[in-house]
Design a protein around this motif. Sequence first.
Motif, short mmCIF file in Angstrom:
data_model
loop_
_atom_site.label_atom_id
_atom_site.label_comp_id
_atom_site.label_asym_id
_atom_site.label_seq_id
_atom_site.Cartn_x
_atom_site.Cartn_y
_atom_site.Cartn_z
N ILE A 72 -15.05 -3.50 5.40
CA ILE A 72 -14.32 -1.91 5.32
C ILE A 72 -14.83 -1.19 6.72
CG2 ILE A 72 -14.04 0.36 4.17
CD1 ILE A 72 -15.08 -1.17 1.72
N GLU A 111 -8.67 -3.73 -12.69
CA GLU A 111 -8.76 -3.07 -11.68
C GLU A 111 -9.51 -3.73 -10.41
OE1 GLU A 111 -6.75 -0.70 -10.96
OE2 GLU A 111 -5.92 -0.67 -12.91
N SER A 112 -9.55 -2.97 -9.38
CA SER A 112 -10.37 -3.54 -7.97
C SER A 112 -11.80 -3.62 -8.80
CB SER A 112 -10.06 -2.52 -7.15
OG SER A 112 -11.02 -3.07 -6.01
N ALA A 125 -11.86 -7.90 -9.18
CA ALA A 125 -11.59 -8.08 -7.72
C ALA A 125 -13.18 -7.79 -7.13
CB ALA A 125 -10.91 -6.85 -7.12
N ALA A 149 -10.01 -10.99 -2.56
CA ALA A 149 -10.37 -10.52 -3.80
C ALA A 149 -8.97 -9.54 -4.14
CB ALA A 149 -11.54 -9.63 -4.05
N PHE A 202 1.11 4.16 -2.86
CA PHE A 202 0.38 5.25 -2.30
C PHE A 202 1.36 6.43 -2.61
CE2 PHE A 202 -1.96 8.39 0.19
CZ PHE A 202 -3.28 7.94 -0.26
N SER A 221 -8.72 7.60 0.58
CA SER A 221 -7.96 6.44 0.93
C SER A 221 -7.55 6.34 2.36
CB SER A 221 -6.48 6.74 0.07
OG SER A 221 -6.74 6.73 -1.08
N THR A 222 -7.41 5.30 3.02
CA THR A 222 -6.98 5.16 4.24
C THR A 222 -6.05 4.26 4.16
OG1 THR A 222 -8.36 3.28 5.03
CG2 THR A 222 -9.42 5.75 5.03
N ASN A 227 -13.17 -8.92 0.77
CA ASN A 227 -12.59 -8.09 0.13
C ASN A 227 -10.97 -8.19 -0.11
OD1 ASN A 227 -14.71 -6.28 0.00
ND2 ASN A 227 -14.50 -5.20 1.62
N THR A 228 -10.45 -8.68 1.01
CA THR A 228 -9.13 -8.71 1.10
C THR A 228 -8.64 -9.92 0.03
OG1 THR A 228 -9.14 -7.89 3.36
CG2 THR A 228 -7.01 -8.75 2.66
N PHE A 256 -8.49 -4.87 5.06
CA PHE A 256 -8.04 -4.33 3.85
C PHE A 256 -8.57 -4.63 2.40
CE2 PHE A 256 -5.33 -4.32 0.10
CZ PHE A 256 -4.56 -3.24 0.16
N SER A 257 -8.93 -3.58 1.78
CA SER A 257 -9.59 -3.40 0.64
C SER A 257 -9.06 -2.29 -0.57
CB SER A 257 -11.28 -3.00 0.73
OG SER A 257 -11.94 -3.79 1.80
N GLU A 258 -9.48 -2.52 -1.48
CA GLU A 258 -9.13 -1.48 -2.70
C GLU A 258 -10.34 -1.08 -3.48
OE1 GLU A 258 -5.16 -3.27 -4.67
OE2 GLU A 258 -6.97 -4.42 -4.93
N ARG A 297 -6.47 -10.08 -7.11
CA ARG A 297 -6.32 -8.78 -8.14
C ARG A 297 -4.80 -8.56 -8.24
NH1 ARG A 297 -5.83 -3.87 -9.75
NH2 ARG A 297 -5.00 -3.17 -7.70
N PHE A 318 -7.68 1.25 2.93
CA PHE A 318 -8.61 1.39 1.71
C PHE A 318 -7.67 1.91 0.75
CE2 PHE A 318 -12.41 3.19 -0.32
CZ PHE A 318 -12.97 2.21 -0.54
N MET A 319 -7.40 1.30 -0.21
CA MET A 319 -6.41 1.63 -1.20
C MET A 319 -7.12 2.13 -2.61
SD MET A 319 -3.01 -0.31 -2.59
CE MET A 319 -2.61 0.12 -4.16
N PHE A 337 0.73 -1.25 0.03
CA PHE A 337 -0.25 0.00 0.00
C PHE A 337 0.87 1.05 -0.17
CE2 PHE A 337 -3.66 2.69 0.75
CZ PHE A 337 -3.07 3.64 1.65
N ALA A 344 -13.93 -3.72 -4.82
CA ALA A 344 -14.39 -5.01 -4.00
C ALA A 344 -14.42 -4.26 -2.61
CB ALA A 344 -13.05 -5.87 -4.26
N ASN A 345 -15.65 -3.88 -2.60
CA ASN A 345 -16.13 -3.10 -1.26
C ASN A 345 -17.16 -3.67 -0.42
OD1 ASN A 345 -15.45 -0.28 -2.99
ND2 ASN A 345 -14.04 -1.47 -2.11
#
Lengths: 402, 402
Positions: free
Chosen positions: B166, B296-297, B301, A268, A239, B193-194, A265-266, B171-173, A272, B197-198, A235, B160-161
């Motif tokens: 989340i 992409e996510s 994903a 997936a 980032f 973004s956090t 989510n993770t 962890f998610s994108e 990806r 959460f990418m 990340f 993928a949310n």
Amino acid sequence: MAPSLENEVPNKSRVTVVGSGNWGSVAAKLIASNTLKFPSFHDEVRMWVFEETLPSGEKLSEVINRTNENVKYLPGIKLGKNVVADPDLDHAVRDANMLVFVTPHQFMEGICRKIVGKIREDAEAISLIKGMEVKMEGPCMISTLITEQLGINCCVLMGANIANEIAVEKFSEATVGYRQNKEIAEKWVRLFSTPYFMVTAVQDVEGVELCGTLKNVVAIAAGCDLLMLFLPFYFLKHFQLLFLSNGEFGTDSTGFVDGLEMGNNTKAAIMRIGLREMKAFSKLLFSSVKDNTFFESCGVADLITTCLGGRNRKCADAFARNGGKRSFDELEAELLQGQKLQGVSTAKEVYEVLNHRGWLELFPLFTTVHEICIGHLPPSAIVEYSEHTPKFSLLEGSAQFY
Amino acid sequence: MAPSLENEVPNKSRVTVVGSGNWGSVAAKLIASNTLKFPSFHDEVRMWVFEETLPSGEKLSEVINRTNENVKYLPGIKLGKNVVADPDLDHAVRDANMLVFVTPHQFMEGICRKIVGKIREDAEAISLIKGMEVKMEGPCMISTLITEQLGINCCVLMGANIANEIAVEKFSEATVGYRQNKEIAEKWVRLFSTPYFMVTAVQDVEGVELCGTLKNVVAIAAGCDLLMLFLPFYFLKHFQLLFLSNGEFGTDSTGFVDGLEMGNNTKAAIMRIGLREMKAFSKLLFSSVKDNTFFESCGVADLITTCLGGRNRKCADAFARNGGKRSFDELEAELLQGQKLQGVSTAKEVYEVLNHRGWLELFPLFTTVHEICIGHLPPSAIVEYSEHTPKFSLLEGSAQFY
């Protein structure tokens, strides 16, 4: 001409399957149903069996020929009466003009050395083997090894193919990768396709073959909760890439190595990121590799299947549950009854290629899988790791591959 | 200028979230952590709440402001003290220059009509809404609706949310799709973004938005064992395509509608076919859509996540278990506590587009999902269906999209 070829339509293709493990046996079953069906193939499918003595004292090849089942690697499934097990490699391959290679990848070099000069000159090959040989001069794909050692053209067949599911005729797909000759590719498609096994051909041998190899590395990641630890690094790297010119984003990573249990989510996200690294790696190695190959069964579908329930996943799960205290070798022996865990050795081979070419930082997922597998990556290392500044120029230069 | 804007750095961005369901509440939480962190945003995040009276007799917005939790749609999660619930839509949006739309898609037209002319002229929008409006003249994306109705630029955020994951910071994108202005896209990326959460940005609004919409249709397929019945048709169609000039392959389909319990290969095949139809459909609608968006996510994903455990899957499972005897509407009401099942209505909308444009035969999966959802496809219909000759010229012409 061998005696068995008398009184035949002269142009019928003869198929030999070299290998008789789980997947090899299922391949023989698929093929045997088609050689009976299509007049362009000779009915008999010869299957080379690496001879083993069973606990009963009988030879594996004899039991296969008597019961029509591979009692060790595919019990309970009839292969077709036209499948003939043959423990003599030279004899098994000499009459065939269609050679299907499906052995553990580390056996292939020895097999090629043994049969070179003993096969038909007009033979065509297809490899169902996942993995590659890494040598000093670089990686060598199995299809290339076969072509170079035997002097014959070689296609590949890969896909979302858990052998035991195809054995019980659940719907699956697969991808044939070919180099130039589309007619040969279509012949392979015809030989393997059944109503429950849908095969399509794409002109991208390397892309298809690398998919089949590299997905095993990603499956370890998706099966291994320890890899949560790697995500902060990933990340931060990306980032920073996005916002390098922007001072607002700090680098504190507190709190996000907490949750070790992955959500969907993770999982997936890991699949990806893995698919992306598969594509980037393949394209860096072979500029001919096509993006669309990764949308075929050999790409995204095989990745999903393998991550959902393949043997890599099974061992990675156990590895994570044991906190890394038991080695993959141990778990492999215990959980897989003689089958090989390809992800671990492929991760090592991929790592060697990356290391040799200075690409480690471009592939954080591949790199981290290997370092976890060999126990070099304790949790504490992640924090130090994530503080490294990524090599921006390298990453930038590689943007086209992502 | 509104009174609350006194004594401020004049250029701070003010964010309003329009919507306060499960995903809207999580979005507010993500955003609220960043508006506190970055000086370029005003701390306060206003969240428009469609007012409801709770069983306790209290108003939902009042409870959110008192407890800092959306007790109905995201219980147990603190949104951040800087999130202010506001039941007055006009008041909620009037000071914001960053509008985040996250309501059920069928509400958006009414919301736009209500706020047009009442928002800031320099406002930027982002849509987190999955679905589209289909009208006589063709499909209308939500981002287009917002731009046309409100006269402002609109990005989208998809990925993928699964909101609840989340919410607990797994962890998610996610992917932001933007049209031209990369700086605005980066501002949205920064806002969302956090460390867990990418978010990445791609210049392909339509591709990203269609991913978020269409994956719900595929998730119904992957969750619905009844769809096994459709595969023979799909298979025959494509097999005929490959071997049209070759008489060897018969069309008997005996035996492959037997197994109704899917294996992982089959699930992966459905996801892959679904991703392919998503890509083909998006590219037919908008030639600007990029292949890479599906890596992409928002693409692969999100598809995986949704198929593994989204709400479409949950209802499709129940639908299949009940043999199609209970409607999706019934199951939705029972299983989703007021949330909407988007796959069923999206399948209907996609079907209308396909039907209108004569593309039904190009999209067997999308088509079949809708026909199963509305109960028009009894098992016996499949056999008749599969006997139709595919429109070869159409299929051939579309090969570039696959």
